[in-house]
Write a protein that holds these residues in place. Structure first.
Motif, PDB file in Angstrom:
ATOM      1  N   ASN A   1      52.029 -58.798  29.962  1.00  0.00           N
ATOM      2  CA  ASN A   1      51.445 -57.996  28.873  1.00  0.00           C
ATOM      3  C   ASN A   1      52.294 -56.815  28.408  1.00  0.00           C
ATOM      4  O   ASN A   1      51.759 -55.862  27.862  1.00  0.00           O
ATOM      5  CB  ASN A   1      50.041 -57.504  29.257  1.00  0.00           C
ATOM      6  CG  ASN A   1      49.092 -58.643  29.489  1.00  0.00           C
ATOM      7  OD1 ASN A   1      49.195 -59.677  28.835  1.00  0.00           O
ATOM      8  ND2 ASN A   1      48.190 -58.489  30.434  1.00  0.00           N
ATOM      9  N   TRP A   2      53.609 -56.856  28.592  1.00  0.00           N
ATOM     10  CA  TRP A   2      54.462 -55.805  28.059  1.00  0.00           C
ATOM     11  C   TRP A   2      55.847 -56.354  27.735  1.00  0.00           C
ATOM     12  O   TRP A   2      56.297 -57.340  28.289  1.00  0.00           O
ATOM     13  CB  TRP A   2      54.579 -54.606  28.991  1.00  0.00           C
ATOM     14  CG  TRP A   2      55.180 -54.911  30.336  1.00  0.00           C
ATOM     15  CD1 TRP A   2      54.518 -55.321  31.452  1.00  0.00           C
ATOM     16  CD2 TRP A   2      56.565 -54.868  30.696  1.00  0.00           C
ATOM     17  NE1 TRP A   2      55.401 -55.521  32.483  1.00  0.00           N
ATOM     18  CE2 TRP A   2      56.668 -55.247  32.048  1.00  0.00           C
ATOM     19  CE3 TRP A   2      57.724 -54.546  30.003  1.00  0.00           C
ATOM     20  CZ2 TRP A   2      57.879 -55.312  32.716  1.00  0.00           C
ATOM     21  CZ3 TRP A   2      58.940 -54.599  30.680  1.00  0.00           C
ATOM     22  CH2 TRP A   2      59.001 -54.978  32.025  1.00  0.00           C
TER      23      TRP A   2
ATOM     24  N   VAL B   1      56.107 -52.210  24.051  1.00  0.00           N
ATOM     25  CA  VAL B   1      54.850 -52.610  23.420  1.00  0.00           C
ATOM     26  C   VAL B   1      54.014 -53.389  24.418  1.00  0.00           C
ATOM     27  O   VAL B   1      54.539 -53.990  25.347  1.00  0.00           O
ATOM     28  CB  VAL B   1      55.051 -53.480  22.147  1.00  0.00           C
ATOM     29  CG1 VAL B   1      55.662 -52.705  21.035  1.00  0.00           C
ATOM     30  CG2 VAL B   1      55.822 -54.716  22.439  1.00  0.00           C
ATOM     31  N   ARG B   2      52.722 -53.370  24.163  1.00  0.00           N
ATOM     32  CA  ARG B   2      51.794 -54.201  24.942  1.00  0.00           C
ATOM     33  C   ARG B   2      51.632 -55.512  24.188  1.00  0.00           C
ATOM     34  O   ARG B   2      51.146 -55.534  23.061  1.00  0.00           O
ATOM     35  CB  ARG B   2      50.434 -53.511  25.055  1.00  0.00           C
ATOM     36  CG  ARG B   2      50.405 -52.240  25.869  1.00  0.00           C
ATOM     37  CD  ARG B   2      50.249 -52.532  27.345  1.00  0.00           C
ATOM     38  NE  ARG B   2      49.190 -53.486  27.643  1.00  0.00           N
ATOM     39  CZ  ARG B   2      47.947 -53.151  28.030  1.00  0.00           C
ATOM     40  NH1 ARG B   2      47.628 -51.890  28.148  1.00  0.00           N
ATOM     41  NH2 ARG B   2      47.062 -54.090  28.279  1.00  0.00           N
ATOM     42  N   THR B   3      52.067 -56.599  24.787  1.00  0.00           N
ATOM     43  CA  THR B   3      52.019 -57.888  24.095  1.00  0.00           C
ATOM     44  C   THR B   3      50.601 -58.420  23.976  1.00  0.00           C
ATOM     45  O   THR B   3      50.313 -59.201  23.074  1.00  0.00           O
ATOM     46  CB  THR B   3      52.909 -58.928  24.796  1.00  0.00           C
ATOM     47  OG1 THR B   3      52.526 -59.033  26.167  1.00  0.00           O
ATOM     48  CG2 THR B   3      54.373 -58.534  24.687  1.00  0.00           C
TER      49      THR B   3
ATOM     50  N   LEU C   1      48.169 -56.649  23.120  1.00  0.00           N
ATOM     51  CA  LEU C   1      47.547 -55.846  22.059  1.00  0.00           C
ATOM     52  C   LEU C   1      48.351 -55.926  20.759  1.00  0.00           C
ATOM     53  O   LEU C   1      48.238 -55.041  19.901  1.00  0.00           O
ATOM     54  CB  LEU C   1      47.444 -54.379  22.496  1.00  0.00           C
ATOM     55  CG  LEU C   1      46.591 -54.096  23.734  1.00  0.00           C
ATOM     56  CD1 LEU C   1      46.653 -52.624  24.100  1.00  0.00           C
ATOM     57  CD2 LEU C   1      45.151 -54.537  23.511  1.00  0.00           C
ATOM     58  N   LEU C   2      49.161 -56.967  20.596  1.00  0.00           N
ATOM     59  CA  LEU C   2      49.964 -57.097  19.385  1.00  0.00           C
ATOM     60  C   LEU C   2      49.086 -57.242  18.149  1.00  0.00           C
ATOM     61  O   LEU C   2      48.111 -57.985  18.161  1.00  0.00           O
ATOM     62  CB  LEU C   2      50.886 -58.314  19.475  1.00  0.00           C
ATOM     63  CG  LEU C   2      52.088 -58.204  20.388  1.00  0.00           C
ATOM     64  CD1 LEU C   2      52.834 -59.525  20.447  1.00  0.00           C
ATOM     65  CD2 LEU C   2      53.015 -57.097  19.934  1.00  0.00           C
TER      66      LEU C   2
ATOM     67  N   ASP D   1      52.094 -53.020  18.333  1.00  0.00           N
ATOM     68  CA  ASP D   1      50.838 -53.190  19.063  1.00  0.00           C
ATOM     69  C   ASP D   1      49.757 -52.264  18.511  1.00  0.00           C
ATOM     70  O   ASP D   1      50.011 -51.448  17.619  1.00  0.00           O
ATOM     71  CB  ASP D   1      51.039 -53.007  20.570  1.00  0.00           C
ATOM     72  CG  ASP D   1      51.400 -51.595  20.985  1.00  0.00           C
ATOM     73  OD1 ASP D   1      51.281 -50.664  20.173  1.00  0.00           O
ATOM     74  OD2 ASP D   1      51.804 -51.424  22.151  1.00  0.00           O
TER      75      ASP D   1
ATOM     76  N   ALA E   1      46.461 -61.876  22.367  1.00  0.00           N
ATOM     77  CA  ALA E   1      46.133 -60.984  21.249  1.00  0.00           C
ATOM     78  C   ALA E   1      45.522 -61.769  20.094  1.00  0.00           C
ATOM     79  O   ALA E   1      44.571 -61.305  19.456  1.00  0.00           O
ATOM     80  CB  ALA E   1      47.391 -60.245  20.782  1.00  0.00           C
TER      81      ALA E   1
END
Length: 166
Positions: free
Chosen positions: A66-67, A79-81, A83-84, A101, A131
């Protein structure tokens, strides 16, 4: 799952250093051959070679669960993948992938880094899929699918070439 790094980064740094060294050697050789070499000209050529090295220096891309992080000389962007909200392909002289994100963080990376490192791409794809399932990824699902197909195609070609089935 642990962090995954760009396997070609060290080689790319060495390539940048070799280009800068070749430019410096060529400029010094030309100056020496024309009997115009001075300390200040040598310093100028060194500065020019260092500038070329900085321009060619690649970002170090790494990803985990997740990053995604991209570290350049003095700064790191992450970035948080999972939360893209956006994945865009920026065309130009050097194509870039821009990932944004929900927290407002942005990372620009070279898509070839992902194509040449399938494990790195899988980390990003997993987060992007999450996401999209959560309804966050509204812009860029097509880019993700195209890049996924490209990674799969290049990986399959590499396997065929390594096994002699090309």
């Amino acid at each position: 799952m642990g962090a995954v790094h760009d396997r070609r980064w060290a080689r790319d740094v060495m390539d940048a250093a070799r280009c800068a060294a070749a430019l410096l050697a060529l400029l010094l050789l030309i100056d020496w051959g024309s009997d115009r070499f001075t300390f200040w000209r040598g310093l100028l050529w060194l500065a020019l070679a260092l500038l070329l090295f900085v321009v060619l220096f690649p970002a170090r891309v790494s990803a985990g669960e997740n990053w995604l992080a991209s570290r350049w000389l003095l700064h790191e962007r992450r970035v948080r993948t999972d939360l893209l909200v956006s994945v865009r392909c920026l065309d130009g002289v050097s194509p870039r992938l821009l990932l944004c994100d929900a927290l407002g963080a942005r990372v620009r990376i070279d898509p070839d880094v992902l194509v040449k490192n399938p494990a790195l791409w899988r980390c990003i794809e997993e987060g992007a899929r999450k996401a999209a399932a959560d309804g966050l990824l509204l812009c860029g699902q097509t880019v993700v699918h195209r890049l996924s197909a490209r990674v799969d195609r290049d990986t399959a070609l590499a396997v065929f070439k390594a096994s002699g089935l090309e």
